[in-house]
Design a protein around this motif. Structure first.
Motif, PDB file in Angstrom:
ATOM      1  N   ASP A   2       0.822  -1.201   0.000  1.00  0.00           N
ATOM      2  CA  ASP A   2       0.000   0.000   0.000  1.00  0.00           C
ATOM      3  C   ASP A   2       0.862   1.260   0.000  1.00  0.00           C
ATOM      4  O   ASP A   2       0.563   2.221  -0.693  1.00  0.00           O
ATOM      5  CB  ASP A   2      -0.949  -0.014   1.202  1.00  0.00           C
ATOM      6  CG  ASP A   2      -2.021   1.047   1.074  1.00  0.00           C
ATOM      7  OD1 ASP A   2      -2.383   1.384  -0.077  1.00  0.00           O
ATOM      8  OD2 ASP A   2      -2.494   1.534   2.114  1.00  0.00           O
ATOM      9  N   ASP A   5       2.328   1.690  -3.471  1.00  0.00           N
ATOM     10  CA  ASP A   5       1.313   2.200  -4.402  1.00  0.00           C
ATOM     11  C   ASP A   5       1.119   3.698  -4.230  1.00  0.00           C
ATOM     12  O   ASP A   5       0.999   4.441  -5.204  1.00  0.00           O
ATOM     13  CB  ASP A   5      -0.024   1.470  -4.203  1.00  0.00           C
ATOM     14  CG  ASP A   5       0.008   0.036  -4.700  1.00  0.00           C
ATOM     15  OD1 ASP A   5       0.914  -0.290  -5.500  1.00  0.00           O
ATOM     16  OD2 ASP A   5      -0.869  -0.752  -4.284  1.00  0.00           O
ATOM     17  N   THR A   6       1.105   4.143  -2.996  1.00  0.00           N
ATOM     18  CA  THR A   6       0.939   5.574  -2.724  1.00  0.00           C
ATOM     19  C   THR A   6       2.118   6.360  -3.280  1.00  0.00           C
ATOM     20  O   THR A   6       1.940   7.408  -3.916  1.00  0.00           O
ATOM     21  CB  THR A   6       0.810   5.812  -1.205  1.00  0.00           C
ATOM     22  OG1 THR A   6      -0.268   5.035  -0.701  1.00  0.00           O
ATOM     23  CG2 THR A   6       0.577   7.268  -0.905  1.00  0.00           C
ATOM     24  N   LEU A   8       4.110   5.450  -5.713  1.00  0.00           N
ATOM     25  CA  LEU A   8       4.072   5.399  -7.174  1.00  0.00           C
ATOM     26  C   LEU A   8       3.018   6.352  -7.740  1.00  0.00           C
ATOM     27  O   LEU A   8       3.253   7.015  -8.754  1.00  0.00           O
ATOM     28  CB  LEU A   8       3.800   3.970  -7.652  1.00  0.00           C
ATOM     29  CG  LEU A   8       4.964   2.994  -7.491  1.00  0.00           C
ATOM     30  CD1 LEU A   8       4.541   1.581  -7.908  1.00  0.00           C
ATOM     31  CD2 LEU A   8       6.153   3.439  -8.308  1.00  0.00           C
ATOM     32  N   ARG A   9       1.877   6.416  -7.071  1.00  0.00           N
ATOM     33  CA  ARG A   9       0.840   7.355  -7.538  1.00  0.00           C
ATOM     34  C   ARG A   9       1.312   8.799  -7.398  1.00  0.00           C
ATOM     35  O   ARG A   9       1.089   9.622  -8.290  1.00  0.00           O
ATOM     36  CB  ARG A   9      -0.465   7.137  -6.764  1.00  0.00           C
ATOM     37  CG  ARG A   9      -1.306   6.026  -7.362  1.00  0.00           C
ATOM     38  CD  ARG A   9      -2.674   5.952  -6.719  1.00  0.00           C
ATOM     39  NE  ARG A   9      -2.533   4.996  -5.616  1.00  0.00           N
ATOM     40  CZ  ARG A   9      -2.946   5.197  -4.374  1.00  0.00           C
ATOM     41  NH1 ARG A   9      -3.577   6.291  -4.053  1.00  0.00           N
ATOM     42  NH2 ARG A   9      -2.753   4.285  -3.439  1.00  0.00           N
ATOM     43  N   ARG A  10       1.964   9.094  -6.297  1.00  0.00           N
ATOM     44  CA  ARG A  10       2.470  10.454  -6.105  1.00  0.00           C
ATOM     45  C   ARG A  10       3.558  10.776  -7.130  1.00  0.00           C
ATOM     46  O   ARG A  10       3.616  11.880  -7.663  1.00  0.00           O
ATOM     47  CB  ARG A  10       2.998  10.632  -4.686  1.00  0.00           C
ATOM     48  CG  ARG A  10       1.885  10.624  -3.643  1.00  0.00           C
ATOM     49  CD  ARG A  10       2.423  10.780  -2.254  1.00  0.00           C
ATOM     50  NE  ARG A  10       2.997  12.101  -2.095  1.00  0.00           N
ATOM     51  CZ  ARG A  10       3.778  12.446  -1.073  1.00  0.00           C
ATOM     52  NH1 ARG A  10       4.088  11.576  -0.138  1.00  0.00           N
ATOM     53  NH2 ARG A  10       4.260  13.671  -1.009  1.00  0.00           N
ATOM     54  N   ASP A  12       3.850   9.442 -10.137  1.00  0.00           N
ATOM     55  CA  ASP A  12       3.158   9.615 -11.416  1.00  0.00           C
ATOM     56  C   ASP A  12       2.522  11.002 -11.508  1.00  0.00           C
ATOM     57  O   ASP A  12       2.592  11.660 -12.557  1.00  0.00           O
ATOM     58  CB  ASP A  12       2.080   8.545 -11.609  1.00  0.00           C
ATOM     59  CG  ASP A  12       2.665   7.183 -11.937  1.00  0.00           C
ATOM     60  OD1 ASP A  12       3.841   7.128 -12.346  1.00  0.00           O
ATOM     61  OD2 ASP A  12       1.924   6.178 -11.787  1.00  0.00           O
ATOM     62  N   ALA A  13       1.911  11.442 -10.422  1.00  0.00           N
ATOM     63  CA  ALA A  13       1.285  12.770 -10.413  1.00  0.00           C
ATOM     64  C   ALA A  13       2.335  13.860 -10.605  1.00  0.00           C
ATOM     65  O   ALA A  13       2.113  14.822 -11.351  1.00  0.00           O
ATOM     66  CB  ALA A  13       0.513  12.989  -9.116  1.00  0.00           C
TER      67      ALA A  13
END
Length: 73
Positions: A2, A5-6, A8-10, A12-13
């Motif tokens: 988790d 994932d957080t 990686l999302r940050r 990507d953003a």
């Protein structure tokens, strides 16, 4: 997973924001470049028009003070 994932999302953003900022910067640079070209064209046109105008100091005839009197005198 988790936390990964957080992150990686940050990431990507942030990459998306960096790409958008880069695109915006390129667009702004192109706009400034075009405006500078237009300014240079307008300056040349203005200089051409200035050369076409008669010299105001040479065109003004000598005037008598009597010409300055109002018509009722």
């Amino acid at each position: 997973m988790d936390a990964n994932d957080t992150v990686l999302r940050r990431l990507d953003a942030l990459e998306l924001k960096a790409c958008e900022a880069e695109d915006l910067l390129e667009t702004l640079n192109l706009t400034v470049y075009r405006q500078q070209q237009l300014i240079e064209v307008l300056q040349r046109q203005l200089e051409t028009l200035r050369r076409q105008l008669p010299d105001p100091a040479a065109a003004a005839p000598a005037r008598s003070l009597r010409d300055e009197l109002p018509p009722h005198y």
